[in-house]
Write an enzyme that holds these catalytic residues in place. Structure first.
Site, PDB file in Angstrom:
ATOM      1  N   LEU A 246      -2.971  -3.625  -2.694  1.00 56.76           N
ATOM      2  CA  LEU A 246      -3.758  -3.075  -3.791  1.00 56.76           C
ATOM      3  C   LEU A 246      -2.955  -2.071  -4.607  1.00 56.76           C
ATOM      4  O   LEU A 246      -2.111  -1.342  -4.075  1.00 56.76           O
ATOM      5  CB  LEU A 246      -5.006  -2.378  -3.247  1.00 56.76           C
ATOM      6  CG  LEU A 246      -6.028  -3.244  -2.518  1.00 56.76           C
ATOM      7  CD1 LEU A 246      -7.043  -2.370  -1.794  1.00 56.76           C
ATOM      8  CD2 LEU A 246      -6.736  -4.186  -3.485  1.00 56.76           C
ATOM      9  N   ALA A 274       1.269  -3.369   3.990  1.00 56.99           N
ATOM     10  CA  ALA A 274       1.380  -3.949   2.646  1.00 56.99           C
ATOM     11  C   ALA A 274       0.023  -4.440   2.140  1.00 56.99           C
ATOM     12  O   ALA A 274      -0.058  -5.373   1.344  1.00 56.99           O
ATOM     13  CB  ALA A 274       2.408  -5.079   2.593  1.00 56.99           C
ATOM     14  N   LYS A 275      -1.055  -3.794   2.612  1.00 57.28           N
ATOM     15  CA  LYS A 275      -2.390  -4.084   2.085  1.00 57.28           C
ATOM     16  C   LYS A 275      -2.705  -3.164   0.909  1.00 57.28           C
ATOM     17  O   LYS A 275      -3.625  -3.421   0.134  1.00 57.28           O
ATOM     18  CB  LYS A 275      -3.443  -3.936   3.186  1.00 57.28           C
ATOM     19  CG  LYS A 275      -3.277  -4.960   4.313  1.00 57.28           C
ATOM     20  CD  LYS A 275      -4.212  -4.692   5.472  1.00 57.28           C
ATOM     21  CE  LYS A 275      -3.961  -5.674   6.618  1.00 57.28           C
ATOM     22  NZ  LYS A 275      -4.775  -5.360   7.813  1.00 57.28           N
ATOM     23  N   ALA A 276      -1.951  -2.076   0.806  1.00 58.07           N
ATOM     24  CA  ALA A 276      -1.950  -1.210  -0.371  1.00 58.07           C
ATOM     25  C   ALA A 276      -0.487  -0.940  -0.706  1.00 58.07           C
ATOM     26  O   ALA A 276       0.334  -0.731   0.191  1.00 58.07           O
ATOM     27  CB  ALA A 276      -2.690   0.095  -0.106  1.00 58.07           C
TER      28      ALA A 276
END
Length: 307
Positions: A246, A274-276
């Site tokens: 994100l 690596a989700k944000a």
């Protein structure tokens, strides 16, 4: 930089109050103000698709009109919902309601056919109507489709629901896709299973993934409004791993980080997965969504409309 003390005035609106929180910049007040500022930026950024996740009892808790307004105003582009919030939206769409709990003993409520969600009551009669009406809708959809993804199913349901306050109906009418990875874990899921016992009708969870990945890959930037934790939060975060995470997000949750659950994890933790994205604009607020998010959104609207 020093802490500015919060001032409260008799003629102050919600935006003025949160501006005071912003000037203070500490503790929960500072987090609420930061979340408001990020939300304003997300809404005003025309290159950003905004995903919203709905976990917990938000619809029975009074958030139905807020979610519908965000859809109508174009302030959210995609929703990830729990099955429960879908069910409770449809309960109201079919003429049912949610009631304030009056302090009765739970065994007495059981005898009266009433279920309790904290301080909210729901009657079994309303669920009986829900079961009848949703089965009629399934029959209409199954007459055209034998295999359907969850998102497609919810879109078709939304087109058949006549209620201006239904977030499912508003999402369908405004082309805002709804994803519900945990739909089976709800009353609507139970009715889907019962219906499938004597109908050739299959729900494909994997069928959502091509469409969802196309949306993520086709987005220049993605922001997220994470209301509550659990599966809906993770599905929203994980769907953006394929592009590095994100760009911006706010979360409001009552969960705490000490137990290591995703629901209580600060958003900064998502950077390690690596989700944000590194450098993303994030704010985590610990508190009741039904109190905090309406304040944040009302203040954001005031900011946007005054610009």
């Amino acid at each position: 930089m020093k802490v500015n003390q919060i001032n409260v005035e008799s003629n102050m609106n919600v935006s003025d109050l949160i501006d005071n929180f912003d000037a203070s910049g500490v503790l929960g007040a500072g987090r609420v103000a930061r979340a408001r500022n990020i939300l304003v930026d997300m809404i005003q950024d025309k290159d950003m698709n905004v995903f919203m996740s709905l976990g917990g009892p938000l619809i029975p808790g009074g958030m139905r009109n807020v979610v519908s307004k965000m859809i109508k105003e174009g302030h959210v582009n995609l929703i990830v919902s729990s099955g429960a919030n879908l069910t409770h939206d449809l309960v109201e769409a079919f003429g049912g309601a949610h009631y304030r709990h009056e302090g009765k003993d739970d065994e007495e409520l059981n005898e009266e056919g009433i279920g309790r969600i904290a301080d909210i009551n729901v009657g079994s009669d309303d669920f009986t109507i829900f079961e009848t009406e949703i089965t009629k809708i399934f029959e209409k959809i199954a007459s055209k489709r034998k295999v359907i993804s969850i998102q497609e199913l919810l879109y078709e349901i939304g087109l058949l629901v006549e209620d201006e306050n239904s977030f499912i109906a508003n999402a369908a009418k405004n082309n805002v896709p709804i994803f519900a990875p945990g739909i089976i874990d709800s009353m609507i899921g139970l009715q889907l299973w019962i219906f499938s016992q004597d109908h050739d009708f299959t729900i494909s969870a994997a069928g959502d993934m091509p469409y969802l990945s196309d949306i993520v890959f086709g987005s220049e930037k993605v922001g997220a409004i994470l209301l509550g934790g659990g599966l809906t939060k993770h599905y929203t975060l994980a769907s953006n791993v394929i592009t590095g995470g994100l760009d911006s997000a706010i979360q409001i949750t009552m969960d705490r980080p000490e137990a290591g659950s995703l629901g209580g994890a600060p958003l900064e933790e998502a950077k390690s997965w690596a989700k944000a994205k590194c450098g993303s604009n994030l704010a985590s607020v610990v508190g009741d969504v039904t109190v905090i998010f309406p304040l944040i959104y009302a203040s954001a609207l005031d900011k946007i409309n005054s610009d």
